[in-house]
Design a protein around this motif. Structure first.
Motif, PDB file in Angstrom:
ATOM      1  N   ASN A  47       0.868  -1.179   0.000  1.00  0.00           N
ATOM      2  CA  ASN A  47       0.000   0.000   0.000  1.00  0.00           C
ATOM      3  C   ASN A  47       0.906   1.230   0.000  1.00  0.00           C
ATOM      4  O   ASN A  47       1.690   1.433   0.928  1.00  0.00           O
ATOM      5  CB  ASN A  47      -0.880  -0.011   1.245  1.00  0.00           C
ATOM      6  N   ASN A  96      -7.185  -3.802   0.522  1.00  0.00           N
ATOM      7  CA  ASN A  96      -6.291  -3.639  -0.620  1.00  0.00           C
ATOM      8  C   ASN A  96      -7.114  -3.596  -1.906  1.00  0.00           C
ATOM      9  O   ASN A  96      -8.345  -3.608  -1.868  1.00  0.00           O
ATOM     10  CB  ASN A  96      -5.261  -4.774  -0.663  1.00  0.00           C
ATOM     11  N   ARG A  97      -6.450  -3.545  -3.054  1.00  0.00           N
ATOM     12  CA  ARG A  97      -7.175  -3.422  -4.328  1.00  0.00           C
ATOM     13  C   ARG A  97      -8.064  -4.625  -4.601  1.00  0.00           C
ATOM     14  O   ARG A  97      -9.184  -4.477  -5.100  1.00  0.00           O
ATOM     15  CB  ARG A  97      -6.160  -3.222  -5.466  1.00  0.00           C
ATOM     16  N   LYS A  98      -7.557  -5.789  -4.287  1.00  0.00           N
ATOM     17  CA  LYS A  98      -8.361  -6.989  -4.494  1.00  0.00           C
ATOM     18  C   LYS A  98      -9.643  -6.922  -3.665  1.00  0.00           C
ATOM     19  O   LYS A  98     -10.726  -7.294  -4.131  1.00  0.00           O
ATOM     20  CB  LYS A  98      -7.548  -8.224  -4.119  1.00  0.00           C
ATOM     21  N   GLY A 123     -11.164  -4.217  -2.747  1.00  0.00           N
ATOM     22  CA  GLY A 123     -12.037  -3.220  -3.358  1.00  0.00           C
ATOM     23  C   GLY A 123     -12.796  -3.772  -4.547  1.00  0.00           C
ATOM     24  O   GLY A 123     -13.983  -3.484  -4.733  1.00  0.00           O
ATOM     25  N   MET A 124     -12.118  -4.580  -5.377  1.00  0.00           N
ATOM     26  CA  MET A 124     -12.780  -5.199  -6.528  1.00  0.00           C
ATOM     27  C   MET A 124     -13.897  -6.129  -6.069  1.00  0.00           C
ATOM     28  O   MET A 124     -14.987  -6.141  -6.647  1.00  0.00           O
ATOM     29  CB  MET A 124     -11.752  -5.951  -7.370  1.00  0.00           C
ATOM     30  N   SER A 125     -13.651  -6.907  -5.056  1.00  0.00           N
ATOM     31  CA  SER A 125     -14.656  -7.828  -4.545  1.00  0.00           C
ATOM     32  C   SER A 125     -15.832  -7.078  -3.928  1.00  0.00           C
ATOM     33  O   SER A 125     -17.005  -7.437  -4.140  1.00  0.00           O
ATOM     34  CB  SER A 125     -14.021  -8.763  -3.514  1.00  0.00           C
ATOM     35  N   CYS A 147     -14.833   4.580   0.603  1.00  0.00           N
ATOM     36  CA  CYS A 147     -13.926   3.436   0.705  1.00  0.00           C
ATOM     37  C   CYS A 147     -13.030   3.541   1.930  1.00  0.00           C
ATOM     38  O   CYS A 147     -12.622   4.635   2.321  1.00  0.00           O
ATOM     39  CB  CYS A 147     -13.083   3.307  -0.558  1.00  0.00           C
ATOM     40  N   VAL A 159      -8.454   0.366  -1.564  1.00  0.00           N
ATOM     41  CA  VAL A 159      -9.783  -0.195  -1.817  1.00  0.00           C
ATOM     42  C   VAL A 159     -10.482   0.595  -2.923  1.00  0.00           C
ATOM     43  O   VAL A 159     -11.139   0.022  -3.801  1.00  0.00           O
ATOM     44  CB  VAL A 159     -10.626  -0.187  -0.527  1.00  0.00           C
ATOM     45  N   GLY A 166      -9.210  -0.387  -6.319  1.00  0.00           N
ATOM     46  CA  GLY A 166      -9.772  -1.677  -6.690  1.00  0.00           C
ATOM     47  C   GLY A 166     -11.226  -1.565  -7.124  1.00  0.00           C
ATOM     48  O   GLY A 166     -11.650  -2.202  -8.094  1.00  0.00           O
ATOM     49  N   THR A 210     -11.443  -0.175 -10.613  1.00  0.00           N
ATOM     50  CA  THR A 210     -11.140  -1.231 -11.584  1.00  0.00           C
ATOM     51  C   THR A 210     -12.345  -2.149 -11.769  1.00  0.00           C
ATOM     52  O   THR A 210     -12.692  -2.527 -12.898  1.00  0.00           O
ATOM     53  CB  THR A 210      -9.922  -2.052 -11.125  1.00  0.00           C
ATOM     54  N   GLY A 211     -12.994  -2.497 -10.656  1.00  0.00           N
ATOM     55  CA  GLY A 211     -14.176  -3.349 -10.726  1.00  0.00           C
ATOM     56  C   GLY A 211     -15.309  -2.706 -11.500  1.00  0.00           C
ATOM     57  O   GLY A 211     -16.038  -3.383 -12.247  1.00  0.00           O
TER      58      GLY A 211
END
Length: 346
Positions: free
Chosen positions: A76, A226-228, A230-232, A249, A254, A257, A260-261
């Motif tokens: 991060n 983390n970004r993952k 945030g995508m979820s 967020c 987040v 992510g 991106t999602g």
């Protein structure tokens, strides 16, 4: 070390009314100790008849001015910026900072702490990994090693903390989204066993209540910070009917992510869905679109933590007051107005 009459460093510490680490620093000739304290320690050394074996001590001298910086997630960018602020202060003071990444793993964190303590570090600055229990830190603290928490605190812990004003930051960010016309606002990221999570969710709830909006518990979506994560979290949020139109967020990672999602679903952040982050890392202003975020004086918090640690080492204490840093909201292009009503009428 050898002693006359079996006198020990602990005997000196008791006689002088200081910690063992303070005695060690005086024996090593450290400039971190105040002259008055050093004089008191030297007098106690004479009175208990302690003999200092400098040859043996020199074998450990490489570790005498080391401070451990134990960070939960150096991937991060916020924590990397924080570490730079701490390192700058330590280097100017002749302290060697040792930085370790625990990757949000309490087991790895325990291994790192054990190793640092075995090397005789002068102090520890820690951003605790998710799932950390406070007992280990209380034992370390009671043993005389100064500890400071940065960004994250542990419930019921007496370890001093350097952190931003989390509730107020989340309140400002959520209020900004409400001002843009959003009423179904999600909160993405973090876990209930994190104090900072409750602080930021608390600010989010207060903003909704202040504007007469009932909080939808389903829209407070837990997940990795983390970004993952945030995508979820954004996938979960968009599955509701009706879906939220905006998200506050847990942090910028987040938020990145989540953006991106959104794009994976053919939605444009800032246009189709509003996003606000927390931390305002350097990447936020260069992201596409630039991220609206709660700005934290990252380097300043790092410097404050380092100065607090130096003062604790010099005073031979494990006590210090908490520092809550000011925040501000930096508005960029990631949080446009609610467009759902316009689309319905069209």
């Amino acid at each position: 070390m050898a002693s006359r009459g079996k006198a020990t460093i602990l005997d000196i510490a008791r006689k002088a009314g200081v910690s063992k680490s303070t005695v060690s620093l005086v024996l090593q000739g450290s400039t971190l100790i105040r002259p008055g304290t050093a004089s008191r320690v030297r007098k106690a050394i004479e009175e208990v008849g302690y003999v200092y074996n400098r040859g043996a001590a020199n074998l450990r001298k490489a570790h005498s001015n080391v401070v451990g910086m134990v960070i939960n997630d150096l991937t991060n960018p916020f924590f990397a910026e924080l570490a730079v602020g701490m390192e700058r202060v330590f280097q100017s003071a002749g302290i060697v900072p040792f930085i370790a990444n625990t990757a949000e793993n309490p087991v790895r964190q325990g291994e790192v702490l054990k190793s640092l303590l075995e090397q005789g570090v002068s102090g520890l600055i820690v951003s605790p990994a998710h799932g950390t229990l406070p007992d280990a830190f209380e034992r370390i603290r009671s043993g005389g090693t100064p500890i400071i928490f940065v960004m994250r605190r542990l419930a019921e812990s007496r370890v001093p903390v350097v952190a931003p004003d989390n509730p107020w930051g989340a309140f400002l960010a959520t209020s900004h989204l409400i001002g843009k016309g959003h009423r179904r606002i999600a909160f993405l990221g973090g876990f209930p066993d994190m104090v900072v999570y409750h602080e930021r969710v608390g600010g989010y709830r207060e903003a909704l209540a202040a504007h007469g909006i009932a909080a939808a518990e389903a829209l407070i979506i837990q997940g990795d910070t983390n970004r993952k994560g945030g995508m979820s979290a954004i996938e979960t949020a968009l599955a509701f009917n009706p879906a939220p139109t905006a998200a506050m967020c847990f942090n910028d990672a987040v938020a990145f992510g989540a953006m991106t999602g959104l794009r994976k679903r053919g939605m444009e952040p800032g246009g189709d869905f509003a996003i606000v982050g927390f931390d305002d890392v350097a990447e936020a202003q260069h992201y596409m679109p630039p991220l609206t975020s709660v700005a934290v004086d990252t380097a300043g918090l790092g410097e404050r933590a380092a100065h607090m640690m130096l003062n604790m080492i010099r005073a031979g204490t494990t006590r210090a007051g908490n520092h809550i840093g000011a925040i501000s909201l930096i508005v960029r292009d990631s949080c446009g107005p609610d467009v759902t009503e316009t689309r319905r009428s069209a």
